[in-house]
Design a protein around this motif. Sequence first.
Motif, PDB file in Angstrom:
ATOM      1  N   MET A  76     -43.781  15.465  36.116  1.00 32.24           N
ATOM      2  CA  MET A  76     -42.534  15.979  36.640  1.00 32.24           C
ATOM      3  C   MET A  76     -41.655  14.796  37.049  1.00 32.24           C
ATOM      4  SD  MET A  76     -41.931  18.243  40.109  1.00 32.24           S
ATOM      5  CE  MET A  76     -43.184  17.382  41.002  1.00 32.24           C
ATOM      6  N   LYS A 102     -38.789  13.164  39.101  1.00 31.87           N
ATOM      7  CA  LYS A 102     -38.097  13.386  40.368  1.00 31.87           C
ATOM      8  C   LYS A 102     -36.638  13.000  40.216  1.00 31.87           C
ATOM      9  CE  LYS A 102     -42.097  12.625  43.251  1.00 31.87           C
ATOM     10  NZ  LYS A 102     -42.559  12.099  44.521  1.00 31.87           N
ATOM     11  N   CYS A 156     -33.771  20.280  50.701  1.00 29.65           N
ATOM     12  CA  CYS A 156     -34.556  20.901  49.617  1.00 29.65           C
ATOM     13  C   CYS A 156     -34.182  22.367  49.453  1.00 29.65           C
ATOM     14  CB  CYS A 156     -36.054  20.777  49.909  1.00 29.65           C
ATOM     15  SG  CYS A 156     -36.693  19.109  49.761  1.00 29.65           S
ATOM     16  N   LYS A 169     -34.864  22.963  45.581  1.00 31.29           N
ATOM     17  CA  LYS A 169     -35.896  22.050  45.095  1.00 31.29           C
ATOM     18  C   LYS A 169     -37.099  22.051  46.025  1.00 31.29           C
ATOM     19  CE  LYS A 169     -33.538  20.110  41.684  1.00 31.29           C
ATOM     20  NZ  LYS A 169     -33.944  20.232  40.311  1.00 31.29           N
ATOM     21  N   GLU A 204     -39.975  17.347  44.235  1.00 29.83           N
ATOM     22  CA  GLU A 204     -39.037  17.222  43.118  1.00 29.83           C
ATOM     23  C   GLU A 204     -37.888  16.254  43.407  1.00 29.83           C
ATOM     24  OE1 GLU A 204     -39.340  21.549  40.976  1.00 29.83           O
ATOM     25  OE2 GLU A 204     -38.114  21.449  42.786  1.00 29.83           O
TER      26      GLU A 204
END
Length: 70
Positions: A1, A3, A50, A55, A59
Amino acid sequence: MKKVRIEVARKAKGITMAKMAELLGMAPDTYGRYEKNPQKLFVMDFYKICKILGKKPGELDVFYKIPKKV
């Protein structure tokens, strides 16, 4: 993943720095400092960011610092 930086995620959502500061209940210059140096973020402010950006904490990339212009 991969960021993403807070600034990139904020812009992708179409939120201005002033609006983000308003949503967080802080002065725009305070939010601007957080965005430039997120290592200084308070944990609760990070979680609010976030939530606003949709998110998960993992992330967002908070381990960067934008270098000062010389």
